[in-house]
Motif scaffolding. Structure first.
Motif, PDB file in Angstrom:
ATOM      1  N   TYR A 161       0.863  -1.182   0.000  1.00  0.00           N
ATOM      2  CA  TYR A 161       0.000   0.000   0.000  1.00  0.00           C
ATOM      3  C   TYR A 161       0.895   1.226   0.000  1.00  0.00           C
ATOM      4  O   TYR A 161       1.700   1.437   0.910  1.00  0.00           O
ATOM      5  N   MET A 162       0.775   2.026  -1.053  1.00  0.00           N
ATOM      6  CA  MET A 162       1.623   3.212  -1.182  1.00  0.00           C
ATOM      7  C   MET A 162       0.939   4.199  -2.123  1.00  0.00           C
ATOM      8  O   MET A 162       0.234   3.797  -3.064  1.00  0.00           O
ATOM      9  N   ASN A 163       1.137   5.484  -1.877  1.00  0.00           N
ATOM     10  CA  ASN A 163       0.537   6.531  -2.705  1.00  0.00           C
ATOM     11  C   ASN A 163      -0.984   6.399  -2.785  1.00  0.00           C
ATOM     12  O   ASN A 163      -1.600   6.685  -3.817  1.00  0.00           O
ATOM     13  N   GLY A 164      -1.587   5.932  -1.684  1.00  0.00           N
ATOM     14  CA  GLY A 164      -3.030   5.826  -1.613  1.00  0.00           C
ATOM     15  C   GLY A 164      -3.627   4.676  -2.386  1.00  0.00           C
ATOM     16  O   GLY A 164      -4.843   4.619  -2.568  1.00  0.00           O
ATOM     17  N   PRO A 206       4.620   0.551  -7.272  1.00  0.00           N
ATOM     18  CA  PRO A 206       5.050   1.924  -7.017  1.00  0.00           C
ATOM     19  C   PRO A 206       6.496   2.214  -7.408  1.00  0.00           C
ATOM     20  O   PRO A 206       7.027   3.270  -7.076  1.00  0.00           O
ATOM     21  N   PHE A 207       7.151   1.271  -8.124  1.00  0.00           N
ATOM     22  CA  PHE A 207       8.542   1.487  -8.513  1.00  0.00           C
ATOM     23  C   PHE A 207       8.614   2.369  -9.753  1.00  0.00           C
ATOM     24  O   PHE A 207       7.749   2.310 -10.632  1.00  0.00           O
ATOM     25  N   GLU A 241      15.515   2.822  -3.896  1.00  0.00           N
ATOM     26  CA  GLU A 241      14.078   2.556  -4.044  1.00  0.00           C
ATOM     27  C   GLU A 241      13.706   1.161  -3.544  1.00  0.00           C
ATOM     28  O   GLU A 241      12.728   0.992  -2.793  1.00  0.00           O
ATOM     29  N   LEU A 242      14.480   0.147  -3.917  1.00  0.00           N
ATOM     30  CA  LEU A 242      14.192  -1.200  -3.434  1.00  0.00           C
ATOM     31  C   LEU A 242      14.419  -1.303  -1.933  1.00  0.00           C
ATOM     32  O   LEU A 242      13.697  -2.017  -1.226  1.00  0.00           O
ATOM     33  N   ALA A 243      15.409  -0.556  -1.434  1.00  0.00           N
ATOM     34  CA  ALA A 243      15.664  -0.558   0.015  1.00  0.00           C
ATOM     35  C   ALA A 243      14.535   0.124   0.771  1.00  0.00           C
ATOM     36  O   ALA A 243      14.061  -0.383   1.795  1.00  0.00           O
ATOM     37  N   ASP A 244      14.093   1.281   0.277  1.00  0.00           N
ATOM     38  CA  ASP A 244      13.080   2.079   0.973  1.00  0.00           C
ATOM     39  C   ASP A 244      11.690   1.458   0.913  1.00  0.00           C
ATOM     40  O   ASP A 244      10.877   1.675   1.817  1.00  0.00           O
ATOM     41  N   ILE A 245      11.418   0.712  -0.148  1.00  0.00           N
ATOM     42  CA  ILE A 245      10.067   0.169  -0.314  1.00  0.00           C
ATOM     43  C   ILE A 245      10.039  -1.337  -0.044  1.00  0.00           C
ATOM     44  O   ILE A 245       9.459  -1.790   0.940  1.00  0.00           O
ATOM     45  N   ALA A 246      10.681  -2.111  -0.912  1.00  0.00           N
ATOM     46  CA  ALA A 246      10.555  -3.571  -0.836  1.00  0.00           C
ATOM     47  C   ALA A 246      11.164  -4.149   0.439  1.00  0.00           C
ATOM     48  O   ALA A 246      10.505  -4.896   1.182  1.00  0.00           O
ATOM     49  N   MET A 247      12.421  -3.815   0.717  1.00  0.00           N
ATOM     50  CA  MET A 247      13.074  -4.428   1.877  1.00  0.00           C
ATOM     51  C   MET A 247      12.580  -3.832   3.186  1.00  0.00           C
ATOM     52  O   MET A 247      12.508  -4.521   4.201  1.00  0.00           O
ATOM     53  N   ASP A 248      12.218  -2.566   3.170  1.00  0.00           N
ATOM     54  CA  ASP A 248      11.605  -1.951   4.348  1.00  0.00           C
ATOM     55  C   ASP A 248      10.333  -2.714   4.715  1.00  0.00           C
ATOM     56  O   ASP A 248      10.115  -3.064   5.884  1.00  0.00           O
ATOM     57  N   CYS A 249       9.498  -3.006   3.725  1.00  0.00           N
ATOM     58  CA  CYS A 249       8.253  -3.738   3.969  1.00  0.00           C
ATOM     59  C   CYS A 249       8.521  -5.168   4.417  1.00  0.00           C
ATOM     60  O   CYS A 249       7.851  -5.678   5.325  1.00  0.00           O
ATOM     61  N   LEU A 250       9.487  -5.824   3.794  1.00  0.00           N
ATOM     62  CA  LEU A 250       9.793  -7.204   4.150  1.00  0.00           C
ATOM     63  C   LEU A 250      10.225  -7.310   5.614  1.00  0.00           C
ATOM     64  O   LEU A 250       9.778  -8.204   6.346  1.00  0.00           O
ATOM     65  N   CYS A 251      11.065  -6.387   6.059  1.00  0.00           N
ATOM     66  CA  CYS A 251      11.522  -6.400   7.450  1.00  0.00           C
ATOM     67  C   CYS A 251      10.368  -6.132   8.410  1.00  0.00           C
ATOM     68  O   CYS A 251      10.317  -6.685   9.511  1.00  0.00           O
TER      69      CYS A 251
END
Length: 408
Positions: free
Chosen positions: A27-30, A48-49, A84-94
């Motif tokens: 869930y991102m950008n509404g 959102p990438f 971008e992958l760090a801020d979105i994908a891996m942030d969410c995975l953690c």
């Protein structure tokens, strides 16, 4: 284990081609965005990438190998795959796995195959491809049952039991009760552990005293630290350095099919909402757990984690209604579900997930060295040390038992 306990007929497997395995969302950008699950989703730009993920993956091969012994998950991903992958994908995975902050968690302890691939091959992509994925150690442990071979052949992504996961500890308890040389002390907290010439003296809160040649402790690290004698202060100090986080869980049930998408669930980056970690669509993988009669939709909202006190307050003081209100707001906002649930339950799971912060592996080495140097008949196992998932802790317990048997 399930085979040994006679639970094979109770298993509800979710294979790799199930919609709950293939469809995972952010869930991102509404909006709810489906994560790529096929080659086409990797080679083209998928919100959102801002660019095709394949570009970040291919560029990773050219990145120089890191020189640090350990690194945060976020730093590692940013360095090798981009911010971008760090801020979105891996942030969410953690957040989904550890309810933790990728900027504090250790890549070496939380995602060892990624760290090892870079160290051995100079590239995560090359390392995972050439080493077969890095997950063979646990998979090959011991002889495989027919059920384990089936699970591997069908690529189960998750599983449950007909009457829920509580069936597993219940069956374990029943199996142990039937063994002549086993004593069970259920719901009996330990007050102190005292090291003696013959092993350990264990005092329980109910006043009983037990004597043991060897202790395998699956207690949370900080709890074990509080029980050890003053002479083991250096070990207690190391144990106390392993932090934990609390998670608010809100279970919701709605009449009918109210989800706008079907899949496993969705996660939320910390940059979007620190309070709500994610929402699991429970009725999609396991409709067997729905109540009989008219169809319903069940989901679980996960809240807090590393951001619990910052966003919700002290875990001991948070009211169930606060969690419920926050969960309902998230479901309305993310999934546009405006109806009221027909059933709900909120709970705070205090200090439930250990956090493997930077240097976790070194702390483990220091603990085991201390135990060895002082000839303590003690083995550490459980979620505080080598993995937080159900599979991890079962494997850890098995390894502990086999290690002890090897000394007899």
């Amino acid at each position: 284990m399930l085979s040994d306990l006679g639970l094979e007929c109770e298993i509800l497997p979710v294979p790799h081609d199930h919609v709950a395995s293939k469809n995972r969302f952010l869930y991102m950008n509404g909006e709810i965005h489906k994560l790529p699950s096929s080659l086409s989703g990797v080679v083209k730009t998928v919100p959102p990438f801002s660019s095709p993920i394949i570009l970040s993956v291919m560029k990773e091969i050219l990145v120089r190998k890191g020189k640090e012994e350990d690194e945060s998950v976020h730093s590692f991903m940013s360095r090798r795959f981009g911010s971008e992958l760090a801020d979105i994908a891996m942030d969410c995975l953690c957040r989904g796995v550890f309810a933790g902050d990728s900027r504090k968690l250790s890549v070496r302890s939380c995602f060892l195959p990624l760290h090892r691939a870079e160290q051995d091959w100079g590239s995560v992509l090359l390392g995972l491809l050439l080493s077969g994925g890095g997950g063979g150690e646990k998979a090959g442990a011991g002889s495989m049952s027919a059920l384990a071979r089936r699970a591997r052949a069908e690529s189960w992504s998750q599983w449950s039991l007909t009457d829920g996961m509580q069936t597993l500890p219940d069956a374990l308890q029943e199996a142990l009760r039937g063994r002549e040389r086993v004593e069970l002390h259920h719901s009996t907290p330990v007050r102190t552990l005292t090291h003696t010439a013959g092993g350990w003296e264990i005092k329980l809160e109910n006043g009983a005293t037990l004597n043991a040649d060897h202790v395998i402790s699956a207690l949370p690290a900080s709890v074990l630290a509080s029980l050890l004698p003053p002479a083991a202060a250096p070990l207690s100090h190391l144990l106390c350095e392993i932090n934990t986080v609390s998670v608010g869980l809100v279970n919701l049930e709605y009449e009918g099919s109210v989800l706008p998408v079907t899949g496993f669930g969705h996660l939320i980056p910390s940059s979007v909402d620190k309070s709500v970690l994610g929402v699991v669509y429970d009725s999609v993988p396991f409709p067997q757990h729905n109540r009989r009669g008219e169809p319903t939709t069940r989901m679980t909202v996960m809240m807090g984690g590393a951001w619990f006190e910052e966003t919700l307050g002290p875990p001991d003081e948070v009211k169930d209604q606060v969690l419920l209100d926050g969960a309902l707001q998230a479901v309305r906002s993310h999934l546009n579900i405006t109806s009221s649930p027909v059933w709900s339950r909120a709970a705070v799971l205090k200090n439930c997930i250990p956090q493997y912060h930077l240097g976790h592996w070194k702390r483990l080495e220091a603990m085991r060295q201390y135990i060895s140097d002082h000839a303590l008949p003690l083995t550490l196992t459980g979620a505080s040390f080598n993995g937080v998932s159900v599979n991890d802790v079962i494997f850890s317990g098995r390894t502990a038992a086999e290690g002890l048997l090897g000394k007899l």
